[in-house]
Design a protein around this motif. Structure first.
Motif, mmCIF file in Angstrom:
data_model
loop_
_atom_site.group_PDB
_atom_site.id
_atom_site.type_symbol
_atom_site.label_atom_id
_atom_site.label_comp_id
_atom_site.label_asym_id
_atom_site.label_seq_id
_atom_site.Cartn_x
_atom_site.Cartn_y
_atom_site.Cartn_z
ATOM 1 N N ASN A 1 0.861 -1.193 0.000
ATOM 2 C CA ASN A 1 0.000 0.000 0.000
ATOM 3 C C ASN A 1 0.891 1.235 0.000
ATOM 4 O O ASN A 1 1.575 1.498 0.989
ATOM 5 C CB ASN A 1 -0.897 0.022 1.250
ATOM 6 C CG ASN A 1 -2.062 -0.940 1.155
ATOM 7 O OD1 ASN A 1 -2.735 -1.002 0.135
ATOM 8 N ND2 ASN A 1 -2.302 -1.702 2.220
ATOM 9 N N LEU B 1 -2.145 5.899 -3.400
ATOM 10 C CA LEU B 1 -3.472 5.359 -3.120
ATOM 11 C C LEU B 1 -4.484 6.468 -2.868
ATOM 12 O O LEU B 1 -5.584 6.479 -3.443
ATOM 13 C CB LEU B 1 -3.389 4.428 -1.912
ATOM 14 C CG LEU B 1 -4.584 3.518 -1.646
ATOM 15 C CD1 LEU B 1 -4.873 2.643 -2.846
ATOM 16 C CD2 LEU B 1 -4.307 2.646 -0.430
ATOM 17 N N THR C 1 -7.889 -4.175 1.322
ATOM 18 C CA THR C 1 -6.429 -4.180 1.199
ATOM 19 C C THR C 1 -5.767 -3.343 2.289
ATOM 20 O O THR C 1 -4.560 -3.438 2.495
ATOM 21 C CB THR C 1 -6.009 -3.633 -0.172
ATOM 22 O OG1 THR C 1 -6.514 -2.300 -0.326
ATOM 23 C CG2 THR C 1 -6.555 -4.505 -1.289
ATOM 24 N N LEU C 2 -6.548 -2.521 2.990
ATOM 25 C CA LEU C 2 -5.983 -1.670 4.037
ATOM 26 C C LEU C 2 -5.913 -2.365 5.384
ATOM 27 O O LEU C 2 -5.401 -1.792 6.348
ATOM 28 C CB LEU C 2 -6.817 -0.386 4.176
ATOM 29 C CG LEU C 2 -6.988 0.459 2.911
ATOM 30 C CD1 LEU C 2 -7.808 1.710 3.211
ATOM 31 C CD2 LEU C 2 -5.644 0.838 2.323
ATOM 32 N N LEU D 1 -3.315 4.423 7.916
ATOM 33 C CA LEU D 1 -2.754 3.077 7.850
ATOM 34 C C LEU D 1 -1.885 2.806 9.072
ATOM 35 O O LEU D 1 -1.020 3.615 9.416
ATOM 36 C CB LEU D 1 -1.887 2.910 6.603
ATOM 37 C CG LEU D 1 -2.533 2.444 5.299
ATOM 38 C CD1 LEU D 1 -1.463 2.321 4.225
ATOM 39 C CD2 LEU D 1 -3.249 1.123 5.486
ATOM 40 N N THR E 1 1.147 -1.800 5.848
ATOM 41 C CA THR E 1 1.835 -1.294 4.665
ATOM 42 C C THR E 1 1.830 -2.351 3.561
ATOM 43 O O THR E 1 1.779 -2.026 2.371
ATOM 44 C CB THR E 1 3.284 -0.899 5.011
ATOM 45 O OG1 THR E 1 3.258 0.068 6.069
ATOM 46 C CG2 THR E 1 4.009 -0.331 3.805
ATOM 47 N N TYR F 1 0.185 -6.285 2.206
ATOM 48 C CA TYR F 1 -0.925 -7.230 2.338
ATOM 49 C C TYR F 1 -0.712 -8.379 1.358
ATOM 50 O O TYR F 1 0.073 -8.279 0.401
ATOM 51 C CB TYR F 1 -2.267 -6.542 2.090
ATOM 52 C CG TYR F 1 -2.444 -5.989 0.689
ATOM 53 C CD1 TYR F 1 -3.054 -6.743 -0.321
ATOM 54 C CD2 TYR F 1 -2.004 -4.708 0.368
ATOM 55 C CE1 TYR F 1 -3.210 -6.238 -1.604
ATOM 56 C CE2 TYR F 1 -2.156 -4.188 -0.904
ATOM 57 C CZ TYR F 1 -2.765 -4.957 -1.890
ATOM 58 O OH TYR F 1 -2.923 -4.454 -3.163
#
Length: 1195
Positions: A113, A118, A545-546, A644, A649, A651
């Motif tokens: 990420n 993003l 995804t976070l 975040l 960071t 995934y």
């Protein structure tokens, strides 16, 4: 120290009562005794020796138990730590799961990420979404202006000439009191068929528009019929917009006459009482129709303002406040010979919901007395508007004066403050029926670019307190294209059931001219609006995804959140916007204030901070590290942020290209595998478009399996990322069963279950039967244990949730378990992430017994400690449980385990409800810190009316002397009384206890309120610590001290841990603070507390209380109803905000000649008597409906 039999009220023998054989020991002087003049002062260690040696004293020659020493209790703590760690290593499978991930390294990729990229991508996607709505808005506004310009006014237009769909027609037919029931369905009203549309959450018809007209406006008036005539042409533009953008939701034109035309057509959501919806009072209309306002409302409260007139003024002020939004600033003052604010606000304040509530409550307390002094009122108002040392709108400035009439024009005040530039508009309101000359009021308004209005009765209040917006719209209309800028609103509740939305608004101007060479028309026709559902914006943000604790949020120029995971209003009121400040959505600190300011200013930024976060169940506080990244959303008033945790960071992204492996792992989702592999809960995510959602996880899993038999994980209708990760985690957790769980005997260590939960959405519980008692959320991202385990190192204990108001746990019927969980940290090269959480579920009863043994002096596993007749022994948590209290408390202050059998059913309760004195001592000694915050989105049960059985509120009741006085019959009071009675017969809701109920909400509906939340979390002390609780005589503990008090009447805190001296030690625990000599003989309790390493537990050993505990110092943790922080103090330090960057409050070509031309209406005695007789005979005339619009609306 020998422990004699206890009796309530008896003091335990202290050092002064115990035999001893060394200097300095023995009876000590009382608090009031003087030291003998002769002899040197005693050394400090001699003064403290009775307390320092208290645990060690024992009477020789007899069996005795003493309070355990520091090193003993530390030994117990280590045994507890080792036991927990051993169980988790064997059964948790943290290390084994790491190996499983590494063994399957070829089945997934590690993605990163990148916060800046993003957040910029999401901001760009939102900008594109909103830009499509902007283009549709511009097409609508241009078309509306052209249609109206081409329209030919018809004086003789009739209702039957206009055919349209009346959105309220069906509801009115259902109302037996409706006029349409008597006349039947109008021929001019269309009857439509509707189909259910999930996008609108409503039944709609895409071939027509619908029309809503406020109840207090006559549908058959010439103005309204002409408005319906020309707006009909908008129907085709609405449909063309939808063809170009099928995602469009409600498209609405709100007319300045009160007519609302919207597309697609749907029946109006009729309230149960009178429908008071008027588009001109909606937040989006007000924002689009005028620039921000600085408003001062002054109210005449001189003695001539009689009962009913004052009531009308109070209601008028409240209605006026409802026309203001969060971009506006306001103050309200009353005046007679002098002026004073009605509330605690001494200057202009933001017109937000809470400030307006303060004003509305304060206005009700106004009392009429004294003589009229316009000069005092206007001077106060001008002084308020000239105060530049406060935050304000700095745009339209205006004074709204409500009065019953007067002769003074106060020209000298206007010359001093407002002329010649006339930067402040003056609006005057003549309230009530009276014989006063209104010429001075008209002159004031006309001489200061304002408008004069009359409010003779209740029915005129709503319309005349909003018509001033037409005057404020003049500079916008005259500015032309420069003022044609789209603005986006705060979040608010859609009146047609769409949920939370934001609206793009664009003003629509009148482009007509009366003739060649005539001045340009300066009327605003209305406001065009297009809704965007918050859910549509959320879909543009990354979902999974976070990680569980990462999220996206957005705020506007006021700092109010547009997006935030904590934006969850429990109740919504479509009359008010949803205004949750970013600093209220999270726990406020200086770093977040700085971030908020930067976002409001439209800057980009990134900042890593240490901050406090509240757990999902709002019971715990964790101190965590978070990375904030933010960028502005171009072409809007919004700014977007990304949060975040460092461990998010990276995934995992599954790469299951092997279809045979897909099928193999998928089989472990089938219920037939649960008996051997454990029960699987899958997160209820939107894996595929055709997947039927269900709140029952078993049913949802069934639906999922049925769909997967028809489609593949690579199908285009499915979210491949979610599906592949789900199937991968199914296989990985099954391997954990195979390698670790299946061959272990859980009963050996008194475990009810073992479990694993993953980012991919799998929660596997072993054995299968344990799933029957599993109550955690099947969505790991919404499970408190999962999110807290990610944020905390070590083992996180979670006792079952118990409310103080609920009955205790039923241990006999249910097997109660305590969750212990920990995150699995995975290091792949230089990349670290936490893709899963594993844990065990402890059997409460069995572990309570084990807890006693671990915190005991046993030398043999099956043989408790024996203390001989002539030996000295230390108490322990097993043998001496009648005298010694031993507990494990978690970091939120909730009881986890106890050596007291009668407390087992209180596990999960806040410890102050179990032992108030001990919990208060832990708090006072900084083992716990308190955090208080406010929940502005709570829902509360409706309060019962306070005036049941009373007369209708605000009705002027004449005396017998009034009836005998002929002058009274011709006075304003009599006429106004009749007006109110007549209006009340038509709109009977006026006589209800709560006028707000006319909005249509059921009387039993919950209302929004503020709740005060209190959480506790571990403080600065993390080492071993000994202290004494000194509560004094229990009889001295009254109930007068508040529950928040740190002590109250009792002498709390006579502790060894509060003595000053850097080198002073007691049993290995550091001591600080100043000791206080007790003021009376006290009943003392020794206690020891120590944090357990690598857990969220506090181990506490204490003497049991001698008698019933005092209530004065009880700490509260439960949520309580509150009025929120003191508004009068908050406005002195307002939060940073910025208003809209454009302002239209002046145009040199503005024509101010149209400024109101009302005339007083002296009532006729004959008419009054006739109408009163009709009323008394029960034959009230049915009044002809009125259209309450200005003549200037004739186009």
């Amino acid at each position: 120290m020998a422990v004699p039999a206890r009796t309530c009220g008896a003091s335990r023998p202290g050092p002064a009562q115990t035999a001893c054989h060394w200097p300095g020991c023995g009876p000590q002087p009382g608090p009031g005794a003087r030291r003998p003049a002769s002899g040197p002062p005693r050394p400090l260690w001699l003064l403290l020796s009775p307390l320092l040696l208290l645990p060690l004293l024992a009477a020789p020659g007899a069996s005795a138990y003493s309070f355990p020493q520091q090193h003993t209790m530390q030994h117990w703590a280590r045994r507890l730590e080792q036991e927990v760690d051993g169980v988790m290593r064997i059964f948790g499978g943290v290390q084994q799961l790491r190996e499983i991930y590494k063994d399957n390294r070829n089945l997934f990729e590690v993605q990163e990420n990148e916060p800046q990229k993003l957040v910029e991508k999401v901001a760009g996607d939102i900008e594109s979404l909103l830009d499509r709505k902007v283009q549709a808005l511009k097409r609508l506004a241009d078309a509306a202006e052209n249609f109206q310009k081409a329209h030919r006014w018809q004086d003789n237009i009739k209702e039957e000439d206009i055919v349209y769909y009346d959105a309220k027609a069906d509801a009115e037919l259902d109302d037996p009191e409706s006029e349409d029931v008597e006349r039947g369905f109008k021929a001019s009203t269309l009857r439509l068929d509707f189909i259910e549309d999930p996008n609108f959450k409503n039944k709609v018809n895409y071939s027509y528009t619908a029309v809503q007209i406020p109840t207090d406006i006559y549908k058959g008036s010439t103005v309204i019929l002409n408005e319906l005539n020309w707006t009909e042409a908008l129907e085709n533009v609405f449909m063309e917009n939808r063809r170009q953008d099928p995602t469009l939701l409600w498209q609405v034109f709100g007319s300045a006459t009160g007519v609302t035309r919207y597309y697609p057509a749907t029946p109006w959501r009729a309230p149960k009482k009178i429908d008071l919806y008027d588009v001109r009072r909606r937040p989006w209309y007000i924002q689009g129709a005028s620039s921000p306002k600085d408003m001062v409302i002054i109210v005449d409260v001189s003695g001539s303002v009689s009962g009913l007139t004052l009531k009308l003024m109070k209601t008028s002020v409240c209605e006026m406040l409802d026309t203001l939004s969060d971009d506006d600033y306001v103050n309200v003052a009353s005046f007679n010979e002098k002026a004073q604010p009605v509330s605690c606000f001494t200057h202009l304040v933001q017109a937000n919901v809470r400030n307006k509530k303060v004003f509305k409550e304060a206005v009700q307390g106004m009392v009429a007395k004294g003589t009229t002094g316009y000069k005092a009122g206007f001077e106060y108002a001008f002084d308020q508007l000239q105060n530049s040392n406060i935050t304000r709108a700095n745009c339209n400035k205006m004074i709204m004066m409500f009065t019953d009439g007067g002769e003074d024009r106060v020209q000298d005040v206007f010359e001093k403050y407002n002329w010649p530039n006339r930067t402040v508009r003056v609006f005057t309101f003549s309230v009530g029926q009276h014989n006063y000359d209104v010429t001075p009021l008209q002159w004031m308004a006309c001489a200061n670019k304002g408008y004069y209005f009359e409010i003779p009765s209740i029915g005129a209040i709503r319309i005349n307190t909003q018509e001033y917006l037409d005057v404020l719209g003049r500079p916008m209309v005259l500015a032309g294209k420069e003022a044609k800028q789209v603005q986006w609103t705060n979040v608010y509740e859609d009146a047609l059931g769409l949920g939370l939305v934001v609206t793009g608004t664009l003003p629509v101007f009148n482009l007509t001219q009366d003739g060649p060479g005539e001045k340009k028309n300066q009327l605003i026709l209305g406001v065009m609006g297009i809704d965007v559902a918050l859910n549509d914006i959320k879909r543009l943000t990354p979902n999974y995804t976070l990680g569980a604790n990462g999220y996206v949020f957005a705020i506007d120029l006021n700092g109010y959140v547009l997006l935030h995971p904590n934006l969850k209003p429990q109740t919504t009121n479509f009359r008010e916007p949803v205004t949750l400040d970013f600093l209220d959505a999270e726990l406020e600190d200086e770093n977040k204030e700085e971030i908020r300011r930067s976002m409001i200013d439209g800057n980009k930024g990134h900042k890593q901070i240490r901050t406090l976060v509240k757990s999902l169940d709002e019971r715990y506080i964790d101190e965590v590290t978070r990375n904030y990244t933010w960028v502005p959303i171009r072409s809007t008033n919004y700014s977007l942020g990304l949060v975040l945790p460092p461990y998010s960071t990276f995934y995992l992204q599954a790469n299951l290209s092997d279809q045979i492996l897909q099928v193999k792992y998928f089989e472990f989702l089938l219920p037939s595998s649960f008996e051997s592999e454990g029960h699987v809960f899958i997160a209820p995510r939107e894996y595929c478009k055709d997947l039927n959602a269900s709140d029952n996880n078993t049913e949802f899993l069934k639906n999922f399996i049925e769909l997967m038999e028809k489609v593949t994980p690579d199908s285009k209708q499915c979210n491949n990322f979610l599906l592949h990760n789900l199937i991968l985690d199914t296989g990985i957790t099954q391997q954990l069963v195979e390698r670790v769980w299946r061959d272990q005997d859980l009963n050996t260590y008194s475990l009810l279950a073992v479990f694993a939960a993953t980012d991919g959405g799998i929660t596997r519980v072993f054995p299968n039967k344990a799933a029957e008692d599993w109550t955690e959320n099947p969505e790991p991202f919404n499970a408190s244990f999962y999110r807290r385990s990610l944020d905390n190192h070590g083992y996180v204990f979670k006792p079952p949730h118990q409310d103080a108001l609920l009955r205790p746990l039923e241990l006999e019927n249910d097997t109660v378990g305590i969750l212990v969980s920990t995150a699995v940290e995975l290091s792949l090269g230089r990349r670290t992430l936490r893709p899963a959480v594993v844990g065990v579920k402890l059997d409460l009863e069995a572990w309570a017994e084990k807890f006693k043994v671990l915190a005991s002096n046993r030398t043999h596993q099956d043989q408790p400690q024996q203390c001989g007749p002539n030996s000295h022994c230390e108490m322990d948590c097993e043998v001496n449980n009648e005298d010694l209290l031993c507990v494990l408390i978690d970091d939120g202050g909730f009881l986890v385990l106890s050596n007291q059998n009668h407390q087992w059913d209180q596990v999960g309760r806040f410890f102050s409800e179990v032992d108030a004195n001990l919990m208060l001592a832990l708090y006072n000694n900084s083992f716990y810190t308190r955090k208080e915050s406010y929940d502005y989105q709570a829902a509360c049960a409706p309060q019962p009316p306070g005036n049941l059985g009373a007369a209708p509120r605000g009705v002027f009741v004449p005396t017998v002397a009034d009836f005998l006085n002929l002058a009274w019959w011709t006075s304003a009071a009599a006429w106004s009384l009749f007006q109110q009675l007549l209006y009340g017969l038509i709109y009977h809701s006026w006589f209800q206890a709560d006028p707000a109920e006319a909005e249509g909400s059921p009387e039993t509906r919950e209302s929004s309120c503020v709740m005060k939340q209190t959480q506790y979390y571990f403080g600065s002390v993390n080492a071993s610590y000994n202290a004494i609780i000194d509560c004094g005589n229990c009889s001295r503990c009254g109930s007068g001290a508040g529950p928040e008090a740190r002590g109250g009447a009792c002498e709390w805190g006579e502790t060894l841990g509060r003595m000053e001296g850097a080198g002073l030690q007691y049993g290995g625990g550091s001591v600080a603070g100043q000791a206080r000599r007790p003021t009376f003989r006290a009943a003392r309790r020794l206690f020891h507390a120590q944090r357990l390493t690598n857990t969220n537990l506090l181990f506490v050993v204490a003497e049991k209380p001698l008698c019933s505990q005092c209530e004065a110092g009880r700490l509260l943790q439960k949520e309580t109803h509150s009025d929120g922080p003191e508004q009068c103090e908050l406005v002195q330090r307002p939060r940073y905000r910025r208003g809209p960057h454009i302002c239209f409050d002046y145009n040199a070509t503005e024509d101010t000649s149209d400024c109101g031309r009302g005339a007083s209406f002296p009532p006729s005695l004959g008419v009054l008597v006739s109408l009163q007789l009709l009323l008394l005979l029960g034959l009230p005339p049915r009044p002809q409906p009125q259209v309450l619009v200005h003549a200037s609306r004739r186009l």
